[in-house]
Motif scaffolding. Sequence first.
Motif, PDB file in Angstrom:
ATOM      1  N   GLN A 118       0.831  -1.205   0.000  1.00  0.00           N
ATOM      2  CA  GLN A 118       0.000   0.000   0.000  1.00  0.00           C
ATOM      3  C   GLN A 118       0.866   1.256   0.000  1.00  0.00           C
ATOM      4  OE1 GLN A 118      -2.660  -1.030   3.416  1.00  0.00           O
ATOM      5  NE2 GLN A 118      -4.253  -0.524   1.931  1.00  0.00           N
ATOM      6  N   PHE A 119       0.354   2.295  -0.638  1.00  0.00           N
ATOM      7  CA  PHE A 119       1.064   3.570  -0.684  1.00  0.00           C
ATOM      8  C   PHE A 119       0.585   4.404   0.502  1.00  0.00           C
ATOM      9  CE2 PHE A 119       3.311   6.568  -3.656  1.00  0.00           C
ATOM     10  CZ  PHE A 119       3.271   7.673  -2.828  1.00  0.00           C
ATOM     11  N   PRO A 169     -10.374   5.693  -0.488  1.00  0.00           N
ATOM     12  CA  PRO A 169     -11.393   5.514  -1.531  1.00  0.00           C
ATOM     13  C   PRO A 169     -10.756   4.958  -2.805  1.00  0.00           C
ATOM     14  CG  PRO A 169     -11.443   7.752  -0.617  1.00  0.00           C
ATOM     15  CD  PRO A 169     -10.267   7.071  -0.014  1.00  0.00           C
ATOM     16  N   SER A 170     -11.569   4.273  -3.639  1.00  0.00           N
ATOM     17  CA  SER A 170     -10.988   3.556  -4.780  1.00  0.00           C
ATOM     18  C   SER A 170     -10.373   4.487  -5.825  1.00  0.00           C
ATOM     19  CB  SER A 170     -12.038   2.669  -5.424  1.00  0.00           C
ATOM     20  OG  SER A 170     -13.109   3.483  -5.810  1.00  0.00           O
ATOM     21  N   ASP A 171     -10.777   5.776  -5.835  1.00  0.00           N
ATOM     22  CA  ASP A 171     -10.169   6.681  -6.817  1.00  0.00           C
ATOM     23  C   ASP A 171      -8.852   7.288  -6.310  1.00  0.00           C
ATOM     24  OD1 ASP A 171     -11.461   8.180  -4.855  1.00  0.00           O
ATOM     25  OD2 ASP A 171     -11.931   9.822  -6.223  1.00  0.00           O
ATOM     26  N   LYS A 172      -8.405   6.858  -5.123  1.00  0.00           N
ATOM     27  CA  LYS A 172      -7.140   7.380  -4.586  1.00  0.00           C
ATOM     28  C   LYS A 172      -6.069   6.304  -4.661  1.00  0.00           C
ATOM     29  CE  LYS A 172      -8.658  11.385  -3.069  1.00  0.00           C
ATOM     30  NZ  LYS A 172      -8.245  12.628  -3.745  1.00  0.00           N
ATOM     31  N   ARG A 173      -4.820   6.778  -4.816  1.00  0.00           N
ATOM     32  CA  ARG A 173      -3.716   5.825  -4.936  1.00  0.00           C
ATOM     33  C   ARG A 173      -3.277   5.275  -3.574  1.00  0.00           C
ATOM     34  NH1 ARG A 173       2.119   7.763  -7.246  1.00  0.00           N
ATOM     35  NH2 ARG A 173       3.135   5.737  -7.151  1.00  0.00           N
ATOM     36  N   GLY A 174      -3.583   6.008  -2.511  1.00  0.00           N
ATOM     37  CA  GLY A 174      -3.174   5.594  -1.171  1.00  0.00           C
ATOM     38  C   GLY A 174      -3.569   6.658  -0.179  1.00  0.00           C
ATOM     39  N   SER A 175      -2.793   6.789   0.909  1.00  0.00           N
ATOM     40  CA  SER A 175      -3.180   7.743   1.948  1.00  0.00           C
ATOM     41  C   SER A 175      -1.962   8.427   2.554  1.00  0.00           C
ATOM     42  CB  SER A 175      -3.964   7.022   3.039  1.00  0.00           C
ATOM     43  OG  SER A 175      -3.167   5.994   3.576  1.00  0.00           O
TER      44      SER A 175
END
Length: 215
Positions: A4-5, A110-116
């Motif tokens: 995960q990013f 959220p699915s439209d994000k690359r990570g957190s």
Amino acid sequence: MTEQFIIALDGPAASGKGTLAKKLAKYYNLALLDTGALYRAVGLNVLKAGGDPENESDALKAVGQLPEINLSNPELRGESTGAAASKVAAIPSVRAKLVDYQRNFAHNPPSDKRGSILDGRDIGTVICPEAKYKIFITANVETRAKRRFLEEFGKNGNEDNYQLILSELKARDERDMNRSTSPLKPHENAYLLDTTNSDIEAVFEAACAYISNKE
Ligand code: DC
């Protein structure tokens, strides 16, 4: 499964964490959580209820009201709220109640994000020690006070205004760094960014260089 990013960004009050977090979130398309806002919301609610931020039962009552709180409320930003936040944050049971929310946010963008990206005091050490990218941003306390002072007063501030900000920041550093639970400190593998002599653009570039070297 691909890794995960997640970026864990920690540092003291007025270090420029919030600005750097927003720029990194935009650039890498990440969901952003300002974890200080959670503690600020708890602190503000205690003050509004006429309670004492150092009292465990007052603080826990305010934690229970968190789902109803707007984390973008401008009232959260003042230094009196910051001081109350720093007091409630020293209570171990308050911190424990906020752990799952933060970890869940980090691992389920959220699915439209690359990570957190999460910014705070204990993200690299306690909340997300597994984060691939860990950054610890700091600057000496006089420089941080000067930046806050210019932000708040522009050209209209005087020496007393500056001295008050400096003493408030010193008190907050002292509390955040010396509490027994999850004190502010860099993870041993964190990338240390001292911004005493650099502007936000240079800091952003340094952070991006660290991330792309590890990608
Ligand atoms: O980052 P900030 O100034 O908005 O944070 C306000 C206070 O909340 C800070 O002085 C200590 C506390 N805090 C914390 O203990 N742990 C975090 N992860 C974030 C903030």
